[in-house]
Design a protein around this motif. Structure first.
Motif, PDB file in Angstrom:
ATOM      1  N   ASP A   1      39.694  36.403  30.091  1.00 54.68           N
ATOM      2  CA  ASP A   1      40.830  35.993  31.509  1.00 54.68           C
ATOM      3  C   ASP A   1      40.652  37.183  32.660  1.00 54.68           C
ATOM      4  O   ASP A   1      41.874  37.540  32.304  1.00 54.68           O
ATOM      5  N   ILE A   2      40.273  37.223  32.838  1.00 58.13           N
ATOM      6  CA  ILE A   2      39.523  38.365  34.319  1.00 58.13           C
ATOM      7  C   ILE A   2      39.699  38.006  35.076  1.00 58.13           C
ATOM      8  O   ILE A   2      40.250  39.087  35.630  1.00 58.13           O
ATOM      9  N   ASP A   3      40.123  36.463  35.780  1.00 54.66           N
ATOM     10  CA  ASP A   3      40.435  36.385  36.862  1.00 54.66           C
ATOM     11  C   ASP A   3      42.079  37.018  37.490  1.00 54.66           C
ATOM     12  O   ASP A   3      42.217  36.548  36.650  1.00 54.66           O
ATOM     13  N   GLY A   4      41.658  37.021  38.578  1.00 64.46           N
ATOM     14  CA  GLY A   4      43.152  37.830  39.746  1.00 64.46           C
ATOM     15  C   GLY A   4      43.331  39.336  38.993  1.00 64.46           C
ATOM     16  O   GLY A   4      45.017  39.826  39.526  1.00 64.46           O
TER      17      GLY A   4
ATOM     18  N   VAL B   1      40.371  48.402  32.186  1.00 65.54           N
ATOM     19  CA  VAL B   1      41.462  47.158  31.677  1.00 65.54           C
ATOM     20  C   VAL B   1      42.365  47.094  33.185  1.00 65.54           C
ATOM     21  O   VAL B   1      42.070  47.955  34.243  1.00 65.54           O
ATOM     22  N   PRO B   2      43.132  46.116  33.379  1.00 67.46           N
ATOM     23  CA  PRO B   2      44.105  45.467  34.719  1.00 67.46           C
ATOM     24  C   PRO B   2      44.923  46.417  34.877  1.00 67.46           C
ATOM     25  O   PRO B   2      45.361  47.353  34.064  1.00 67.46           O
TER      26      PRO B   2
ATOM     27  N   LEU C   1      36.906  48.999  39.570  1.00 66.60           N
ATOM     28  CA  LEU C   1      35.592  48.729  38.967  1.00 66.60           C
ATOM     29  C   LEU C   1      36.619  47.488  40.046  1.00 66.60           C
ATOM     30  O   LEU C   1      36.320  46.431  40.241  1.00 66.60           O
ATOM     31  N   SER C   2      35.129  46.881  40.912  1.00 65.93           N
ATOM     32  CA  SER C   2      34.909  45.780  41.701  1.00 65.93           C
ATOM     33  C   SER C   2      34.219  44.597  40.629  1.00 65.93           C
ATOM     34  O   SER C   2      34.017  44.810  39.719  1.00 65.93           O
ATOM     35  N   ALA C   3      35.076  43.860  41.310  1.00 69.07           N
ATOM     36  CA  ALA C   3      34.245  42.581  40.889  1.00 69.07           C
ATOM     37  C   ALA C   3      32.835  42.682  40.340  1.00 69.07           C
ATOM     38  O   ALA C   3      32.869  42.085  38.839  1.00 69.07           O
ATOM     39  N   THR C   4      32.195  42.604  40.786  1.00 64.79           N
ATOM     40  CA  THR C   4      30.571  42.259  40.397  1.00 64.79           C
ATOM     41  C   THR C   4      30.832  43.495  39.471  1.00 64.79           C
ATOM     42  O   THR C   4      29.872  42.813  38.590  1.00 64.79           O
ATOM     43  N   ASP C   5      31.119  44.735  39.315  1.00 67.08           N
ATOM     44  CA  ASP C   5      30.823  45.400  38.415  1.00 67.08           C
ATOM     45  C   ASP C   5      30.884  45.183  36.931  1.00 67.08           C
ATOM     46  O   ASP C   5      31.187  45.036  35.706  1.00 67.08           O
ATOM     47  N   MET C   6      32.502  44.875  37.389  1.00 71.67           N
ATOM     48  CA  MET C   6      33.270  43.520  35.880  1.00 71.67           C
ATOM     49  C   MET C   6      32.268  42.482  35.346  1.00 71.67           C
ATOM     50  O   MET C   6      31.879  42.141  33.596  1.00 71.67           O
TER      51      MET C   6
ATOM     52  N   GLY D   1      40.432  43.768  28.362  1.00 66.68           N
ATOM     53  CA  GLY D   1      39.899  44.664  28.554  1.00 66.68           C
ATOM     54  C   GLY D   1      38.245  44.786  27.405  1.00 66.68           C
ATOM     55  O   GLY D   1      37.722  43.361  26.948  1.00 66.68           O
ATOM     56  N   LEU D   2      37.436  45.993  27.943  1.00 64.85           N
ATOM     57  CA  LEU D   2      36.125  45.792  27.854  1.00 64.85           C
ATOM     58  C   LEU D   2      36.349  47.972  27.724  1.00 64.85           C
ATOM     59  O   LEU D   2      36.649  48.842  27.779  1.00 64.85           O
ATOM     60  N   PHE D   3      35.369  47.685  26.336  1.00 63.54           N
ATOM     61  CA  PHE D   3      35.242  49.074  25.698  1.00 63.54           C
ATOM     62  C   PHE D   3      33.219  49.450  25.677  1.00 63.54           C
ATOM     63  O   PHE D   3      32.782  47.876  25.126  1.00 63.54           O
ATOM     64  N   GLY D   4      32.871  50.697  26.503  1.00 66.13           N
ATOM     65  CA  GLY D   4      31.049  50.103  26.097  1.00 66.13           C
ATOM     66  C   GLY D   4      31.009  51.623  25.639  1.00 66.13           C
ATOM     67  O   GLY D   4      31.873  53.128  25.764  1.00 66.13           O
ATOM     68  N   LEU D   5      30.141  51.518  25.019  1.00 67.77           N
ATOM     69  CA  LEU D   5      29.303  52.831  24.430  1.00 67.77           C
ATOM     70  C   LEU D   5      27.907  52.635  24.102  1.00 67.77           C
ATOM     71  O   LEU D   5      27.449  51.549  24.025  1.00 67.77           O
ATOM     72  N   MET D   6      28.171  54.124  24.848  1.00 72.00           N
ATOM     73  CA  MET D   6      25.854  53.540  25.028  1.00 72.00           C
ATOM     74  C   MET D   6      25.795  54.741  23.729  1.00 72.00           C
ATOM     75  O   MET D   6      25.957  56.422  24.442  1.00 72.00           O
TER      76      MET D   6
END
Lengths: 156, 129
Positions: free
Chosen positions: A37-40, A62-63, A124-129, A148-153
């Motif tokens: 739930d990322i809204d707000g 994270v927020p 982080l913009s809403a579009t990026d999220m 939250g989000l974790f990214g690994l490349m």
């Protein structure tokens, strides 16, 4: 989802959650991205690269409210104690830095040669999220009640 | 003996955490100096008497490995013990640092007890040398 990405996510989950608990005394659980739930929320992202036997990029988002709690816990303060935005973003970067060291060791083995490059934080913009939520290399989680989000490349 | 301690890390959070860990561990210090990179650390080392250095490895401007190499080239590493504090300790990197005279390596996250153990070990050895 490609198998390589799935394996990396397993390593990421174990390393990330263990280090976050040790460093911040906050408990995290993996959560399917569609259940987040990322809204707000206004999100802050920390990102850094690593190079050596394996090279790549890792990030956490994270927020903003979570960065205040992360910084307070790392520094041994109360969340209501005043902290500058610069300090809370620095704390998020440091959290990622420690996570990254453990992830790279888990990925490459104890004898691996690697260098971690300093983390960079940004809002982080809403579009990026929204875009990150659609990508396979990002993993959803909840840290206490924060989404939250974790990214690994990892480069081939 | 109250120590002059230099903490070198580009993260203000880490500098604050090490400061706090030193206090919690009951390490007696006279002054805590802080630097955001190796270059700033060398400036402080050139001006003030420092008993012990805690340094990160990955930093902008001048990283921990360059700091240690410079201290070795000038002979400073013989008289000022250096401890690396980092999450980025790949084994080859740590081996290079130890070969260049670094006394110990603390992996993040760490406890005040670990800091105390390292300070006691190093400063005990220095005091008895």
């Amino acid at each position: 989802m490609p198998k390589g990405v799935l394996d990396l996510q397993e390593v990421l989950q174990k390393s990330v959650l263990r280090v976050i608990e040790q460093l911040t005394f906050m408990f995290g659980d993996p959560v399917a991205k569609e259940e987040l739930d990322i809204d707000g929320h206004k999100f802050v992202k920390a990102e850094m690269t690593f190079s050596g036997d394996q090279s790549g990029r890792i990030c956490i988002a994270v927020p903003f409210e979570a960065t205040t709690e992360i910084a307070a816990n790392i520094l041994g303060l109360e969340p209501e104690d005043h902290q500058s935005q610069e300090m809370t973003e620095d704390a998020l970067g440091e959290l990622l830095n420690v996570v990254c060291g453990h992830v790279v060791r888990d990925l490459s083995g104890a004898g691996a040669n690697f260098t971690l490059h300093p983390p960079v934080t940004e809002e982080l913009s809403a579009t990026d999220m929204d875009s990150a939520l659609l990508r396979d290399e990002y993993l959803g989680f909840e840290l206490e009640d924060y989404p939250g989000l974790f990214g690994l490349m990892v480069e081939d | 003996m109250a120590l002059n301690i230099l903490i070198v890390d580009d993260s203000a959070t880490v500098r604050a955490v090490i400061s706090k860990a030193l206090k919690l561990a009951g390490v007696e210090f006279k002054e805590l100096y802080q630097a955001a990179n190796g270059k700033e650390a060398l400036e402080i080392l050139g001006k003030d008497w420092i008993d012990l250095v805690f340094s990160d490895i990955s930093m902008p401007v001048m990283d921990g490995e360059q700091l240690v190499e410079t201290m070795k080239a000038s002979g400073l590493i013989e008289t000022v013990p250096v401890v690396m504090v980092s999450s980025a300790g790949s084994e080859p990197s740590v081996a290079r640092l130890m070969a260049n005279g670094v006394r110990d390596y603390i992996q993040k996250p760490f406890t005040p007890e670990r800091i105390r153990e390292v300070v006691d070990q190093i400063m005990g050895a220095v005091n008895h040398a």
